[in-house]
Enzyme design. Structure first.
Site: not given
Length: 389
Positions: A169, A208, A212, A264
């Site tokens: 990330d 990714d 996160d 997301r």
């Protein structure tokens, strides 16, 4: 690197200076708890080695004897290998190459660190900034761009068509508390979703998430950031099976802008998430859009006064996706200027798999919730790197 107070204030303009200010590479920085304020000047490139030379993906292949091209050739599901998980020497060599990249481009951030970009051009490129096992961390006024994984892994069992998955990330928050991510811009660099190659008929995904928040992190605020075109933007909660996340993952997201993202924004498991005054924009039709709010296992998402600009190709029923959750609270959503309940739209489109309308809690600690119609102008003016006021 210079320091006005050598014990805790640093001004950095190279990747190596940045790493040194944080306490070093690897676990040295992860376990460094000394209070430090780090000012970032200009662009720091995570592929720049300590001697000033630039590494590349080929550098890590040469160090380990691995070839990603050979990996792709060997595990083609349409060839002799078939639809099996990759295994054998190439997988071991790939892990070694990935570790070599991590040693160069992944940087831990320990407790009691404040990182601030100076001016409107401070940026970190090619890095995975990992806030792990830390408390009291601030990241402000930075563009964090393109956490490219040189060695994506093929997973034939991820969806019916398989998927390429990456490790990094732009910013990861793991097992950390009291974290503030504010006034940053996070993007995919030169490889947004529409620039990715196709391998085995699937997007060759080298990223990714953008940000996160996982592994029982808690008390995290994400405010006034810009999330630029990207697929998997923000995951809150590690996995359905990580029950240790219960009682943690209390996250506040406010006044962020999400532009042309796929999914997301956020997807939540277990967490108690306060989502208010955010601005979601689709500038046109694009084929990687899936949903915005993911209602996952034991999640408690409270969404209030968010403004969503949908492309006409997408219906309000797509805003929410159910991933094992049972309820959320939604108040004051506007879609293309109109009062719309995304939850009602989802339930009308999914009558046999509905979501309840009470997340089971009410946020208590907010200074102010702005009217939904004022959100686009406020966020456009104030969100992202270079806009501190």
């Amino acid at each position: 690197m210079t320091s006005s107070r050598p014990d805790n204030v640093f001004h950095v303009s190279t990747w190596q200076e940045f790493r040194t200010a944080l306490g070093g590479g690897g676990n040295a920085a992860r376990t460094n708890t000394e209070p430090r304020i780090i000012y970032v000047h200009g662009e720091l490139n995570a592929f720049e080695a300590a001697d000033g030379t630039m590494t590349t993906c080929a550098t890590f292949e040469e160090e380990t004897g691995f070839s990603q091209a050979a990996y792709i050739e060997a595990f083609d599901p349409y060839g002799p290998w078939g639809w099996k998980d990759p295994e054998g020497e190439l997988v071991d060599l790939q892990a070694a190459a990935a570790n070599a990249q991590a040693l160069q481009t992944q940087q831990h951030i320990g407790s009691n660190k404040t990182i601030i970009g100076v001016g409107d051009d401070a940026r970190i490129v090619g890095a995975n900034l990992r806030i792990r096992d830390a408390d009291n961390v601030i990241v402000r006024n930075l563009t964090v761009s393109d956490s490219t994984d040189c060695f994506p892994e093929w997973d034939p069992g991820d969806t019916a068509s398989g998927n390429w998955n990456s490790r990094y990330d732009n910013i990861s928050v793991w097992t950390s508390t009291h974290v503030w991510i504010d006034h940053n811009t996070l993007d995919s660099g030169d490889l947004p979703p529409d620039a990715l190659a196709s391998v085995y008929g699937r997007p060759y995904e080298v990223h990714d998430g953008l940000l996160d928040i996982t592994h029982s992190s808690d008390l995290v605020t994400v405010s006034y950031n810009r999330f630029e075109p990207h697929d998997k933007t923000m995951l809150i909660g590690s996995s359905d099976g990580r029950t240790a996340d219960r009682g943690t993952l209390r996250v506040t997201l406010h006044h962020n802008k999400w532009t042309d993202i796929g999914q997301r924004a956020p997807r939540v498991r277990y967490g108690q998430v306060d989502l208010y005054n955010n601005y979601y924009v689709q500038t046109g039709p694009y084929d990687w859009y899936s949903y915005y709010w993911g209602v996952g296992r034991e999640s408690a998402l409270y969404a209030e006064n968010n403004y969503i600009q949908l492309d006409p190709a997408n219906d309000a029923s797509t805003i929410i996706a159910k991933w094992g959750g049972v309820a959320m609270t939604e108040i004051g959503t506007r879609v293309n200027g109109k009062k719309v309940s995304a939850l009602d739209a989802y339930n009308a489109a999914n009558p046999t798999d509905t979501i309840g309308d009470d997340a089971g809690w009410t946020p208590q600690y907010r200074l102010k919730v702005d009217p939904t119609m004022s959100v686009p102008a406020q966020v456009e003016l104030r969100a992202g790197a270079g806009t501190l006021r």
